[in-house]
Design a protein around this motif. Structure first.
Motif, PDB file in Angstrom:
ATOM      1  N   VAL A  77      77.507  60.504 126.795  1.00 22.86           N
ATOM      2  CA  VAL A  77      77.521  59.073 127.100  1.00 22.86           C
ATOM      3  C   VAL A  77      78.536  58.364 126.203  1.00 22.86           C
ATOM      4  O   VAL A  77      79.318  57.529 126.663  1.00 22.86           O
ATOM      5  N   ALA A  78      78.554  58.718 124.912  1.00 20.87           N
ATOM      6  CA  ALA A  78      79.480  58.083 123.966  1.00 20.87           C
ATOM      7  C   ALA A  78      80.933  58.402 124.318  1.00 20.87           C
ATOM      8  O   ALA A  78      81.815  57.555 124.132  1.00 20.87           O
ATOM      9  N   GLN A  79      81.201  59.596 124.829  1.00 19.24           N
ATOM     10  CA  GLN A  79      82.567  59.933 125.228  1.00 19.24           C
ATOM     11  C   GLN A  79      83.020  59.046 126.378  1.00 19.24           C
ATOM     12  O   GLN A  79      84.187  58.640 126.433  1.00 19.24           O
ATOM     13  N   ARG A  80      82.118  58.716 127.281  1.00 19.74           N
ATOM     14  CA  ARG A  80      82.464  57.802 128.381  1.00 19.74           C
ATOM     15  C   ARG A  80      82.719  56.399 127.848  1.00 19.74           C
ATOM     16  O   ARG A  80      83.648  55.725 128.282  1.00 19.74           O
ATOM     17  N   VAL A  81      81.886  55.961 126.919  1.00 14.31           N
ATOM     18  CA  VAL A  81      82.075  54.651 126.302  1.00 14.31           C
ATOM     19  C   VAL A  81      83.405  54.635 125.556  1.00 14.31           C
ATOM     20  O   VAL A  81      84.167  53.668 125.624  1.00 14.31           O
TER      21      VAL A  81
ATOM     22  N   LEU B  46      72.629  52.993 127.967  1.00 10.79           N
ATOM     23  CA  LEU B  46      71.403  53.721 128.293  1.00 10.79           C
ATOM     24  C   LEU B  46      70.293  52.763 128.722  1.00 10.79           C
ATOM     25  O   LEU B  46      69.501  53.089 129.603  1.00 10.79           O
ATOM     26  N   LEU B  47      70.244  51.592 128.102  1.00 17.62           N
ATOM     27  CA  LEU B  47      69.204  50.625 128.454  1.00 17.62           C
ATOM     28  C   LEU B  47      69.378  50.077 129.866  1.00 17.62           C
ATOM     29  O   LEU B  47      68.405  49.637 130.478  1.00 17.62           O
TER      30      LEU B  47
ATOM     31  N   VAL C 248      62.272  53.697 130.505  1.00 16.37           N
ATOM     32  CA  VAL C 248      63.540  54.098 129.908  1.00 16.37           C
ATOM     33  C   VAL C 248      63.741  53.401 128.556  1.00 16.37           C
ATOM     34  O   VAL C 248      64.345  53.963 127.653  1.00 16.37           O
ATOM     35  N   HIS C 249      63.189  52.195 128.396  1.00 18.42           N
ATOM     36  CA  HIS C 249      63.366  51.470 127.136  1.00 18.42           C
ATOM     37  C   HIS C 249      62.709  52.202 125.971  1.00 18.42           C
ATOM     38  O   HIS C 249      63.274  52.266 124.882  1.00 18.42           O
TER      39      HIS C 249
END
Length: 169
Positions: A67-71, A48-49, A8-9
């Motif tokens: 993902v950014a909307q959740r953050v 994500l990491l 994933v990294h």
């Protein structure tokens, strides 16, 4: 990539190299603040990491936006919590004011409690917070919320279990 590094990294590294600038610009337009946008873009990639499953995004920008909307939602929730805390702090006499370090620790604890209670019905959260933060007795909570004592006890147990299992090893 080292052999010990999770796959994933490398996926996140590729997403970062290809889309970090775009994501930061998207967040800057949403927030109107270049510094907050940079912080939240980093938070997005950090999230994500920490994933255990591969990213495998077919539409990387749509994926990053989600993902950014959740953050961003967590950011707004934390801001709201901080505003409520500052309003409550303004009610406290200056002699009992706390240091900036204590304030930061308290805000962090409040944010953690908020995350633990996330997903519970509002009435359950409210009953729990009335008991824990306001020091109200179960009968007082029942009266204030127009609930039976049995329901309040069930709500407090439900929220307490959520907190216990969130911190249990």
């Amino acid at each position: 990539m080292s052999s010990a590094e999770p796959p994933v990294h490398s996926e996140v590294a590729t997403l970062y190299a290809d889309h970090h600038g775009w994501l930061q610009g998207w967040l800057r337009r949403k927030l109107g603040d270049v510094h907050q946008a940079a912080d939240l873009a980093q938070d997005t990639f950090m999230r994500l990491l920490t994933r255990e499953e591969p990213v495998q995004a077919r539409e990387p920008r749509a994926f990053l936006t989600t993902v950014a909307q959740r953050v961003l939602a967590n950011h707004y929730r934390r801001q709201q919590l901080e505003r409520a805390y500052l309003e409550a702090l303004a009610q406290v006499p200056q002699a009992t004011a706390i240091s900036p370090e204590e304030r930061a620790l308290l805000l962090e604890a409040l944010d953690e409690i908020d995350r633990m209670l996330d997903g519970l019905p509002p009435s359950v959260r409210r009953a729990f917070l009335m008991a824990q933060l306001d020091g109200m007795k179960q009968t007082e909570i029942a009266q204030a919320l127009g609930l039976s004592l049995t329901t309040v006890k069930r709500y407090l147990l439900q929220a307490g279990m959520r907190c216990f299992f969130a911190v249990a090893p």
